[in-house]
Design a protein around this motif. Structure first.
Motif, PDB file in Angstrom:
ATOM      1  N   UNK A   1       0.824  -1.206   0.000  1.00 20.73           N
ATOM      2  CA  UNK A   1       0.000   0.000   0.000  1.00 20.73           C
ATOM      3  C   UNK A   1       0.862   1.261   0.000  1.00 20.73           C
ATOM      4  N   UNK A   2       0.381   2.269  -0.757  1.00 18.41           N
ATOM      5  CA  UNK A   2       1.066   3.555  -0.813  1.00 18.41           C
ATOM      6  C   UNK A   2       0.036   4.646  -0.560  1.00 18.41           C
ATOM      7  N   UNK A   3       0.283   5.479   0.467  1.00 12.63           N
ATOM      8  CA  UNK A   3      -0.680   6.489   0.902  1.00 12.63           C
ATOM      9  C   UNK A   3      -0.303   7.882   0.393  1.00 12.63           C
ATOM     10  N   UNK A   4       0.130   7.929  -0.821  1.00 14.53           N
ATOM     11  CA  UNK A   4       0.468   9.221  -1.407  1.00 14.53           C
ATOM     12  C   UNK A   4       1.703   9.119  -2.260  1.00 14.53           C
ATOM     13  N   UNK A   5       2.420  10.235  -2.375  1.00 16.61           N
ATOM     14  CA  UNK A   5       3.556  10.281  -3.286  1.00 16.61           C
ATOM     15  C   UNK A   5       4.580  11.304  -2.784  1.00 16.61           C
ATOM     16  N   UNK A   6       5.862  10.926  -2.843  1.00 15.06           N
ATOM     17  CA  UNK A   6       6.947  11.876  -2.573  1.00 15.06           C
ATOM     18  C   UNK A   6       7.293  12.535  -3.913  1.00 15.06           C
ATOM     19  N   UNK A   7       7.307  13.863  -3.965  1.00 17.41           N
ATOM     20  CA  UNK A   7       7.283  14.572  -5.248  1.00 17.41           C
ATOM     21  C   UNK A   7       8.658  15.055  -5.700  1.00 17.41           C
TER      22      UNK A   7
END
Length: 807
Positions: free
Chosen positions: A121-127
């Motif tokens: 699971x991934x709860x977003x993104x490092x940009x």
């Protein structure tokens, strides 16, 4: 004219909300055509958080992915799957959590959702910086300063520039409003009048200019004083060319100007601040240390900044050094005299050029630059030196070590001020309102008019030089009405009009009738530009074209000779946007010249079809557009108008094989398939068919034709079919002519209902099946009568078109 809200607000003594400011601008005649929010970073970085990488480990199912534990400032850390190679523990990064939307520079917006990436699971993104609009790099995630605090909103950390942009429709006479200071002056005048207290513009220049060296090594000689009444300039030494400060780049970008370097950016900034165009020369490229303002011999070669070689006219005013031209005065710079990254010394030009001369030169060379559009309307001749001082101080602010020389100002014959006498009874007569003399005086003074003399019923004023359009008392009435507010012009409760009676509306009636028919048949009406590009036409066609003398661009330089070219532009536009099935029609005029030199306007009706002509349905298959579909439409339109035409097939045409229709030997229609050669000019790759009516000719014959109604026959119609073999190249129109010349009184109609080609019929042969309908209004027809008529039809077909009758 593009105006920045933040920029404009710097010059106003009070803060006004964008919506109120928009209403004020429209009320004083500066119509706001649009008001839009501008964001330096699209989306404003909303929803993004600063976070810290607490833990990293290799993804169990993908070697190139990393499982990270992220602290976003909340009580519970979150897991994010990251593909960047540079992610590491302890970094301060930018995170887009679930629900946040990012705006990549080269892609559509993306809203974060809970995702499973290779089972984790991934709860977003490092940009990365390009993923959120902060830069162009995509080499890895964006790493922030170690002192960045987790949980901080990224929008607060970076504070991206936000503005509101007004697009103002300025009339050609309002040169004074083509700058932020000019607009601010009008707004302050409006506020002063309506709020009964004085509001003054916050002028950025405080009169604090001081030269570091009053001597200058540059000499200026103005040979053509008629086209250059005033020429001012300043030499600035020891400058360093580099990137502009952040505030300056933000100002320019907000109004759509791309930053170049600190010197060029300042000249652009000053132009939009004051309305005065400037030009910066590399002082070391001014040979002989002399600037000469003069005209050069006709056909002199000059290479402009866009690397194009242009042949000058003897009427073009040029800025030259002692050896060669450097710039087309007030229009466009030269390739070899401008500021570059290695420039150390610059010379800034601020001048007043003859508006008529600049406009002619601008159109002559098709160079519609921002500078030219301002000079041709007339800039403020009294402001050239003040603007130079403001510019020099800005450059000094950015280049601390720059050395300012003394101002050069060549102004041999100062422009006298105009005097205008306004009588108050004339003001009332023209405006319909009674203004107190004090109100008139205050309005004019707030717009910087000089009061020369006053009496009980009149006032003498001198317009400021920034208002070259003010010449007569009516112009002063307009200024007073503007500041009062055009919305406040009194309108009488009763308006008396005299309705006109149209005696002959045949043309409009049939145009509406045909338009309704076409719209009901699935066609869409288009309206295209009457001005188009000459490259669409061949040399023989251009010999009769109407060319523009003052075209606004190289692409729009000729009046259209037909509706086809602009119609094909519309098709190309739609095809590029995946709208591939098109049925279009347009009523419009074409333009050409006669051998006598007279101009001719002719109204046409153009139909275009491409792709499929009907929608996808479970009952009916989609049919491709073809010649015969438009032929049927043309028959229906001609039937509606009650006109009979003679048709002829033709191959001797620039558009390829066509069918032409004539009335009294005058061409009224042409139709066919557009050739691939023509389509390639528009990058259209699918077949396009056209039908072109000369609508004026059709309307002329409609007015001469009477439509009569007849009673439907009480007796039944009789039908017979006939199959015949003819040459495959024979058009059906030849068969129609042969049948029509018999003029059988009881032959009501005939139509082709089948075409068949096969080797069994014979090489280069085709079989046509025609249905005939016979009727007699007096009695029921017998088989014997019909057989006799059919034999006559067979005989004429065998004789005229060498038909063979099939059993």
């Amino acid at each position: 004219m593009t105006i920045s809200y933040n920029w404009l607000s710097e010059y106003l003594p009070v803060t006004l909300e964008p919506d109120r400011l928009s209403n004020i601008l429209t009320s004083i005649g500066l119509e706001v055509e649009s008001l839009e929010k501008y964001e330096e970073v699209k989306g404003g970085l909303k929803g993004l958080l600063i976070a810290e990488v607490m833990e990293t480990k290799v993804h169990p199912n993908a070697d190139k992915l990393t499982l990270t534990t992220i602290n976003t400032g909340n009580s519970q850390p979150i897991q994010i799957v990251c593909g960047a190679p540079n992610v590491a523990v302890g970094q301060k990064v930018i995170v887009a959590p679930v629900g946040a939307t990012i705006y990549p520079r080269s892609a559509e917006p993306i809203t974060m959702k809970l995702a499973k990436i290779r089972g984790e699971e991934s709860f977003g993104m490092i940009c990365a910086e390009d993923e959120i609009g902060l830069g162009d790099s995509h080499e890895g995630i964006m790493v922030l300063s170690p002192d960045a605090k987790p949980g901080t909103l990224v929008s607060d950390y970076f504070n991206p520039y936000v503005d509101y942009i007004f697009e103002i429709g300025i009339t050609p006479n309002r040169m004074d409003a083509m700058s932020h200071l000019g607009v601010a002056r009008d707004v302050c005048a409006y506020l002063s009048f309506h709020e009964k207290k004085e509001f003054k513009v916050k002028w950025p220049y405080k009169g604090n200019f001081k030269a570091d060296d009053i001597n200058t090594v540059i000499q200026v000689i103005v040979e053509n004083k008629t086209d250059c009444p005033r020429y001012s300039g300043i030499l600035i030494s020891n400058v360093e060319i580099g990137e502009s400060p952040k505030w300056l780049k933000q100002r320019l970008r907000s109004i759509g100007i791309r930053p170049v370097n600190n010197i060029v950016d300042i000249t652009n900034f000053i132009q939009h601040e004051t309305g005065q165009p400037l030009h910066a020369f590399d002082a070391d490229k001014i040979t002989g240390q002399t600037i000469v303002v003069k005209n050069l011999p006709d056909q002199t070669i000059f290479k402009t900044l866009d690397e194009k070689v242009r042949k000058l006219s003897a009427n073009d005013l040029m800025i030259c050094n002692s050896d060669e031209p450097m710039c087309i005065a007030g229009v466009f710079g030269g390739l070899n005299s401008g500021v570059t990254n290695t420039t150390k010394n610059i010379f800034i030009e601020s001048a007043f050029f003859n508006p008529v001369s600049i406009r002619k030169t601008s159109f002559r060379h098709v160079l519609r630059t921002d500078a030219a559009t301002r000079f041709e309307k007339g800039v403020d001749i009294s402001n050239t030196v003040t603007v130079l001082k403001r510019t020099a101080l800005l450059i000094k602010e950015i280049n601390k070590e720059a050395i300012l020389a003394g101002i050069i100002d060549i102004y041999p014959h100062p422009e006298p001020k105009k005097e205008i006498d306004l009588k108050f009874h004339y003001l009332k007569k023209l405006s319909g309102k009674s203004y107190h003399p004090d109100a008139v005086k205050n309005i004019l003074q707030s717009l910087e008019f000089e009061i020369l003399k006053e009496r009980i019923d009149e006032i003498w004023v001198a317009p400021p030089f920034h208002k070259p359009d003010i010449n007569i008392p009516a112009d002063l009435v307009e200024e007073i009405l503007r500041i009062d507010g055009l919305d406040n012009v009194d309108i009488k409760g009763n308006i008396t009009i005299s309705p006109s009676m149209e005696e002959n509306f045949t043309k409009e009636k049939y145009r509406e009738k045909v338009s309704d028919y076409l719209a009901g048949s699935g066609f869409n009406q288009i309206i295209t530009n009457s001005i188009t590009n000459s490259v669409y036409y061949s040399e023989p066609e251009l010999k009769t074209s109407v060319r523009l003398l003052n075209n606004l661009s190289e692409e729009l330089n000729v009046m259209r000779l037909s509706l086809l070219e602009t119609g094909l532009e519309t098709i190309a536009y739609n095809l590029n946007r995946k709208n591939e099935n098109l049925l279009l029609f347009e009523f419009g005029k074409t333009y050409n010249t006669e051998t006598t030199g007279n101009y001719v306007e002719t109204e046409h009706l153009l139909l275009l079809s491409t792709g499929k002509v009907n929608d996808l349905s479970w009952r009916i298959k989609q049919q491709p557009a073809d010649y015969y579909y438009l032929k049927g439409v043309s028959d229906n339109i001609l039937s509606m108008t009650g006109i009979d035409i003679d048709t002829v097939s033709s191959t001797e045409t620039l558009r390829g094989p066509v069918l032409k229709g004539f009335i009294n030997r005058k061409e009224v229609l042409s139709m066919g398939q557009v050739t691939k050669t023509i389509l390639s000019k528009y990058e259209i790759k699918q077949p396009v068919f056209y039908l072109d009516f000369n609508w004026d000719l059709i309307m002329n014959h409609i007015q001469d034709k009477t439509i009569r109604y007849q009673e439907i026959s009480k007796y039944p119609a009789m039908h017979r079919d006939l199959a015949l073999v003819v040459n495959s190249s024979l058009p059906f129109t030849d068969i129609e002519k042969s049948l029509q010349k018999l003029q059988l009184p009881h032959l009501q109609s005939f139509h082709l209902f089948d075409v068949f080609e096969n080797e069994k019929i014979g090489a280069n042969k085709k079989s046509l099946a025609i249905s005939f309908t016979f009727i007699d209004k007096e009695k029921t027809l017998t088989d014997k009568e019909i057989d006799g008529w059919m034999q006559k039809l067979i005989n004429v077909l065998e004789k005229d078109v060498s038909a063979e009758i099939r059993n």
